[in-house]
Design an enzyme around this catalytic site. Structure first.
Site, PDB file in Angstrom:
ATOM      1  N   GLY A   1       0.804  -1.218   0.000  1.00  0.00           N
ATOM      2  CA  GLY A   1       0.000   0.000   0.000  1.00  0.00           C
ATOM      3  C   GLY A   1       0.836   1.266   0.000  1.00  0.00           C
ATOM      4  O   GLY A   1       0.273   2.371   0.045  1.00  0.00           O
TER       5      GLY A   1
ATOM      6  N   TYR B   1      15.749  -1.647  14.562  1.00  0.00           N
ATOM      7  CA  TYR B   1      15.631  -1.738  13.096  1.00  0.00           C
ATOM      8  C   TYR B   1      16.878  -2.400  12.498  1.00  0.00           C
ATOM      9  O   TYR B   1      16.778  -3.319  11.666  1.00  0.00           O
ATOM     10  CB  TYR B   1      15.440  -0.332  12.531  1.00  0.00           C
ATOM     11  CG  TYR B   1      15.150  -0.290  11.046  1.00  0.00           C
ATOM     12  CD1 TYR B   1      13.889  -0.618  10.549  1.00  0.00           C
ATOM     13  CD2 TYR B   1      16.134   0.092  10.145  1.00  0.00           C
ATOM     14  CE1 TYR B   1      13.622  -0.569   9.183  1.00  0.00           C
ATOM     15  CE2 TYR B   1      15.874   0.141   8.776  1.00  0.00           C
ATOM     16  CZ  TYR B   1      14.620  -0.190   8.303  1.00  0.00           C
ATOM     17  OH  TYR B   1      14.359  -0.144   6.947  1.00  0.00           O
TER      18      TYR B   1
HETATM   19  P1  NAD Z   1       6.486   2.488   3.764  1.00  0.00           P
HETATM   20  O1  NAD Z   1       6.322   2.930   5.176  1.00  0.00           O
HETATM   21  O2  NAD Z   1       6.296   3.467   2.677  1.00  0.00           O
HETATM   22  O3  NAD Z   1       5.539   1.232   3.485  1.00  0.00           O
HETATM   23  C1  NAD Z   1       5.476   0.141   4.356  1.00  0.00           C
HETATM   24  C2  NAD Z   1       4.143  -0.559   4.154  1.00  0.00           C
HETATM   25  O4  NAD Z   1       4.145  -1.715   5.020  1.00  0.00           O
HETATM   26  C3  NAD Z   1       2.928   0.286   4.545  1.00  0.00           C
HETATM   27  O5  NAD Z   1       1.955   0.252   3.516  1.00  0.00           O
HETATM   28  C4  NAD Z   1       2.415  -0.370   5.812  1.00  0.00           C
HETATM   29  O6  NAD Z   1       1.001  -0.283   5.977  1.00  0.00           O
HETATM   30  C5  NAD Z   1       2.853  -1.812   5.597  1.00  0.00           C
HETATM   31  N1  NAD Z   1       2.928  -2.570   6.843  1.00  0.00           N
HETATM   32  C6  NAD Z   1       3.472  -2.162   8.011  1.00  0.00           C
HETATM   33  N2  NAD Z   1       3.305  -3.111   8.956  1.00  0.00           N
HETATM   34  C7  NAD Z   1       2.634  -4.129   8.365  1.00  0.00           C
HETATM   35  C8  NAD Z   1       2.162  -5.385   8.823  1.00  0.00           C
HETATM   36  N3  NAD Z   1       2.319  -5.759  10.108  1.00  0.00           N
HETATM   37  N4  NAD Z   1       1.526  -6.197   7.957  1.00  0.00           N
HETATM   38  C9  NAD Z   1       1.337  -5.809   6.659  1.00  0.00           C
HETATM   39  N5  NAD Z   1       1.751  -4.623   6.175  1.00  0.00           N
HETATM   40  C10 NAD Z   1       2.394  -3.787   7.014  1.00  0.00           C
HETATM   41  O7  NAD Z   1       7.956   1.849   3.706  1.00  0.00           O
HETATM   42  P2  NAD Z   1       8.954   1.676   2.465  1.00  0.00           P
HETATM   43  O8  NAD Z   1       9.891   2.786   2.498  1.00  0.00           O
HETATM   44  O9  NAD Z   1       8.206   1.349   1.235  1.00  0.00           O
HETATM   45  O10 NAD Z   1       9.757   0.383   2.945  1.00  0.00           O
HETATM   46  C11 NAD Z   1       9.519  -0.900   2.407  1.00  0.00           C
HETATM   47  C12 NAD Z   1      10.564  -1.853   2.939  1.00  0.00           C
HETATM   48  O11 NAD Z   1      11.862  -1.423   2.549  1.00  0.00           O
HETATM   49  C13 NAD Z   1      10.596  -1.946   4.451  1.00  0.00           C
HETATM   50  O12 NAD Z   1      10.866  -3.283   4.834  1.00  0.00           O
HETATM   51  C14 NAD Z   1      11.743  -1.056   4.832  1.00  0.00           C
HETATM   52  O13 NAD Z   1      12.302  -1.403   6.068  1.00  0.00           O
HETATM   53  C15 NAD Z   1      12.688  -1.289   3.679  1.00  0.00           C
HETATM   54  N6  NAD Z   1      13.617  -0.189   3.472  1.00  0.00           N
HETATM   55  C16 NAD Z   1      13.161   1.067   3.205  1.00  0.00           C
HETATM   56  C17 NAD Z   1      14.085   2.088   3.020  1.00  0.00           C
HETATM   57  C18 NAD Z   1      13.689   3.503   2.711  1.00  0.00           C
HETATM   58  O14 NAD Z   1      14.577   4.365   2.708  1.00  0.00           O
HETATM   59  N7  NAD Z   1      12.430   3.796   2.453  1.00  0.00           N
HETATM   60  C19 NAD Z   1      15.459   1.829   3.141  1.00  0.00           C
HETATM   61  C20 NAD Z   1      15.869   0.532   3.419  1.00  0.00           C
HETATM   62  C21 NAD Z   1      14.937  -0.471   3.579  1.00  0.00           C
END
Ligand code: NAD
Length: 249
Positions: free
Chosen positions: A17, A158
């Site tokens: 989402g 984290y």
């Molecule tokens: P985001 O916050 O934009 O999206 C995360 C999504 O996960 C949200 O839609 C949320 O509703 C959903 N979510 C959270 N808890 C949940 C649960 N218990 N069950 C089902 N859905 C759940 O985050 P993002 O930036 O798109 O990150 C995606 C992944 O990439 C994550 O694992 C994050 O740790 C990793 N990541 C992100 C970054 C960054 O800079 N954005 C960097 C390194 C790693």
């Protein structure tokens, strides 16, 4: 990646989402896969589906940190396109930053529950479904983070979970290879998504200065690598942890 390379495949993406998960749904659909958009936030997953079209995507409300929620999603996911997903992307993730001496147990548990246990629960449930249905060429992509190596102050929970995702991925790749299932993970740098929107501007500026490309990444730049790992074009890539950081270390 090439348009149509994933035709006939069903993909399941958690965290669909928002951010990287949503961008991944977009690119996997572009490449021809049918996509099951999974999120704890059903409305957000439905918005992703609205964008892609309900003939080629479907939304599922799942809390990846709950064994019961993940388990009951398997039958529902199978019904969506009459086929178990052979592409699984574990993108659901959360942060609860804070200094160790003040970190509430709850913040540690919540981050562990989604980022590491959630990756375990989804991987186990959907690998089982692939194996039971004798589906070959499965591919699972997990989201770690460069924070697993940078080990930033204030991110003990984290960083520990994202380091765990790297080890988990490697073990899974060794156990599932004989079933024709590949498992890889990506370590994104700082990507411009709602997760990073809450990071203070001063920290983002420091990141941009340290990054050789001099900018944050876009979610599509991670999704392109996920699409590659999901495709047969990466058929000999297994157990890998790929940094996609613009050169940030
Ligand atoms: P985001 O916050 O934009 O999206 C995360 C999504 O996960 C949200 O839609 C949320 O509703 C959903 N979510 C959270 N808890 C949940 C649960 N218990 N069950 C089902 N859905 C759940 O985050 P993002 O930036 O798109 O990150 C995606 C992944 O990439 C994550 O694992 C994050 O740790 C990793 N990541 C992100 C970054 C960054 O800079 N954005 C960097 C390194 C790693």
């Amino acid at each position: 990646m090439s348009v149509g390379v994933l035709a006939g495949k069903v993909a399941l993406v958690t965290g669909a989402g928002s951010g990287i998960g949503r961008a991944t749904c977009r690119l996997l659909a572009r490449d021809g896969a049918k996509v099951i958009a999974v999120d704890r936030n059903l409305k957000a997953a439905q918005e992703t589906v609205q964008e892609l079209g309900s003939d080629r995507s479907a939304a599922l409300e799942v809390d990846v940190s709950s064994a019961q929620s993940v388990q009951s999603s398997v039958a529902e996911a199978l019904k969506k396109f009459q086929q178990a997903p052979t592409i699984v992307v574990n993108s659901a993730g959360i942060t609860r930053d804070g200094y160790l001496l003040k970190m509430p147990e709850r913040d540690y548990d919540d981050v562990y529950g989604v980022n590491l246990k959630g990756t375990f629960l989804v991987t186990q449930a959907y690998a089982k479904a692939m194996i039971e249905q004798k589906l070959e060429n499965g591919t699972i992509v997990n989201l770690s983070s460069i924070v697993a190596k940078m080990n930033n102050v204030g991110q003990a929970n984290y960083a520990a979970t994202k380091a765990g995702v790297i080890s988990f991925t490697e073990v899974a790749s060794k156990e599932f290879g004989k079933f024709g299932i590949r498992v890889n993970c990506i370590l994104p740098g700082y990507i411009d998504t709602p997760m990073v929107a809450v990071v203070p501007d001063s920290v983002k500026q420091q990141v941009v200065q340290r990054c050789p490309l001099g900018r944050l990444g876009q979610p599509e730049e991670i999704a392109e690598v996920i699409a590659f790992l999901a495709s047969p074009q990466s058929s000999y890539v297994n157990g890998a942890a790929i940094e996609v950081t613009g050169g940030l270390k």
